[in-house]
Design an enzyme around this catalytic site. Structure first.
Site, PDB file in Angstrom:
ATOM      1  N   ALA A   1      17.970   1.653   1.224  1.00 32.88           N
ATOM      2  CA  ALA A   1      18.468   0.279   1.226  1.00 32.88           C
ATOM      3  C   ALA A   1      19.711   0.138   0.358  1.00 32.88           C
ATOM      4  O   ALA A   1      19.797  -0.730  -0.525  1.00 32.88           O
ATOM      5  CB  ALA A   1      17.371  -0.672   0.752  1.00 32.88           C
TER       6      ALA A   1
ATOM      7  N   ASP B   1       9.703   0.019  -8.412  1.00 33.67           N
ATOM      8  CA  ASP B   1      10.884  -0.108  -7.546  1.00 33.67           C
ATOM      9  C   ASP B   1      10.913  -1.522  -6.949  1.00 33.67           C
ATOM     10  O   ASP B   1      11.314  -1.729  -5.802  1.00 33.67           O
ATOM     11  CB  ASP B   1      10.876   0.951  -6.437  1.00 33.67           C
TER      12      ASP B   1
END
Length: 392
Positions: free
Chosen positions: A145, A279
């Site tokens: 991403a 994360d």
């Protein structure tokens, strides 16, 4: 979130719980807090004045330490104002993360340098434990991403620019060491006292070994955003797992890793070399919806974050209390191993184990109270209740 009204400098004694200490779990132990530090229970008479809290049936473990976190509570560490960043920090704090490193995502160098300046102020104030640069020095083959047009090779001068922008608060840089300048940047980071992490990489086994020999000591979210382990091409996973000098990050949210992969890493590396991370992105502790991760749109559906375009996993909505519970109740890991991976190992990696990461006299009174089902009941940071177990 609740906050204690106990006066600063007072003594609090927690009784009746199973307490996880460096030497193992002690049932029915006392934990003594004096001011913002832990005290030696043996040195405090049982009849000394104190606020006593009975935690029979509960566990008391060290406060959680998250090496890799992009936001939470609807707020982003990558683009938010100081107030928004603090909202994210406090969201994770209420879930047991008493120490947190704020992670960036790929952007242009000038904007990342400005972001580092903002985050470094919060680190200097003690709100976060430093800055982790994840990107832009990563492989376009394993970008995840991250915005591909903003990726760049890890030129040592540019890596140094970002580290210096953090004014001594840079803790880690994730890079693909196989790219031009990668090995030189790893060596430079080692010399600067900043963790070099191998991640978002398309490296071979041999290239990863070279990076570790140059000074890389962390695997950024092992298995994710790197080539899979193969019997003829063992790749970075094997090189990172087999080297005793490397700490491997794992995201235990049931999405990023199959339980078999997580179990493999724990069996090979153990809690002393595993760091459980979130994360996390903005939606952690907040809810489903559409968000931005850097310049990219992310849709969160049923707690799973994916890029709107392409569908790649885009961080997580995990909090470390959920990771702890899952690791014990679903993955079947021993509590002591999970405590090491979620507290003492990341604290040692950050060089903060002289004051956090374990329940020892003289260290900061950072602790988490869990019930018999390993659901969070209380959080204390520096001797003050963030979540008071008496009010739940």
């Amino acid at each position: 979130m609740t906050t204690s009204t106990d006066p600063a400098g007072s003594r609090t004694v927690l009784t009746g719980a199973r307490v996880v200490l460096p030497g193992g779990t002690v049932p029915g132990s006392r934990v003594v807090v004096e001011g913002h530090r832990l005290a030696d229970p043996a040195a405090v008479p049982a009849d000394a004045p104190a606020t006593e809290i009975d935690l029979t049936g509960c566990w008391v473990v060290p406060g959680f330490v998250d090496l890799h976190n992009h936001g939470g509570g609807g707020a982003s560490f990558t683009s938010g104002t100081v107030e928004e960043v603090l909202r994210g920090v406090h969201t994770h704090r209420a879930h047991g993360t008493t120490t947190l490193v704020a992670s960036t995502v790929t952007g242009d160098l000038d904007s990342l340098a400005r972001r580092a300046g903002l985050l470094s102020e919060l680190a200097e104030d003690g709100e976060i434990a430093g800055v982790h640069f994840e990107g832009p020095f990563i492989s376009p083959c394993r970008k995840g991403a991250h915005s591909e047009e903003l990726l760049r090779h890890p030129d040592p001068s540019e890596v140094r620019k970002l580290v210096e922008a953090a004014r001594g608060q840079a803790r880690m840089v994730t890079l693909a060491a196989e790219l031009p300048g990668g090995i030189e940047s790893v060596r430079m980071l080692r010399e600067m006292g900043v963790i070099a992490a191998v991640g978002h990489t398309d490296a071979t086994y041999e290239q990863t070994v070279e990076a570790v020999e140059a000074g890389a000591t962390v695997a950024t979210h092992l298995f994710n955003a790197m080539p899979p382990l193969g019997h003829r091409s063992p790749g970075p996973v094997t090189a990172l797992l087999e080297d005793e000098r490397v700490t491997v990050e794992l995201i235990d949210d049931g999405v990023h890793l199959h339980p078999g992969a997580l179990g493999l890493a724990f069996r090979h590396a153990g809690g002393r070399r595993v760091a459980l991370i979130t994360d996390a992105m903005d939606a952690a502790g907040f809810g489903d919806g559409r968000y931005l991760l850097g310049p990219l749109e992310v849709d969160v559906v049923d707690g799973v974050a994916r890029l709107t375009e392409g569908g790649s996993i885009a961080g997580s909505t995990l909090t470390l209390d959920r990771a702890f519970r899952r690791a014990v109740t679903e993955d079947g890991l021993p509590v002591e191993e999970v405590v090491a991976a979620i507290s003492s190992t990341p604290a040692r990696l950050l060089g903060l184990d002289d004051r956090i990461g374990s329940l020892e006299p003289g260290k900061d009174a950072d602790l988490v109270v869990l019930d018999e089902e390993f659901t969070l009941r209380g959080v204390m940071r520096k001797g003050a209740w963030v979540v008071d177990p008496r009010r739940r």
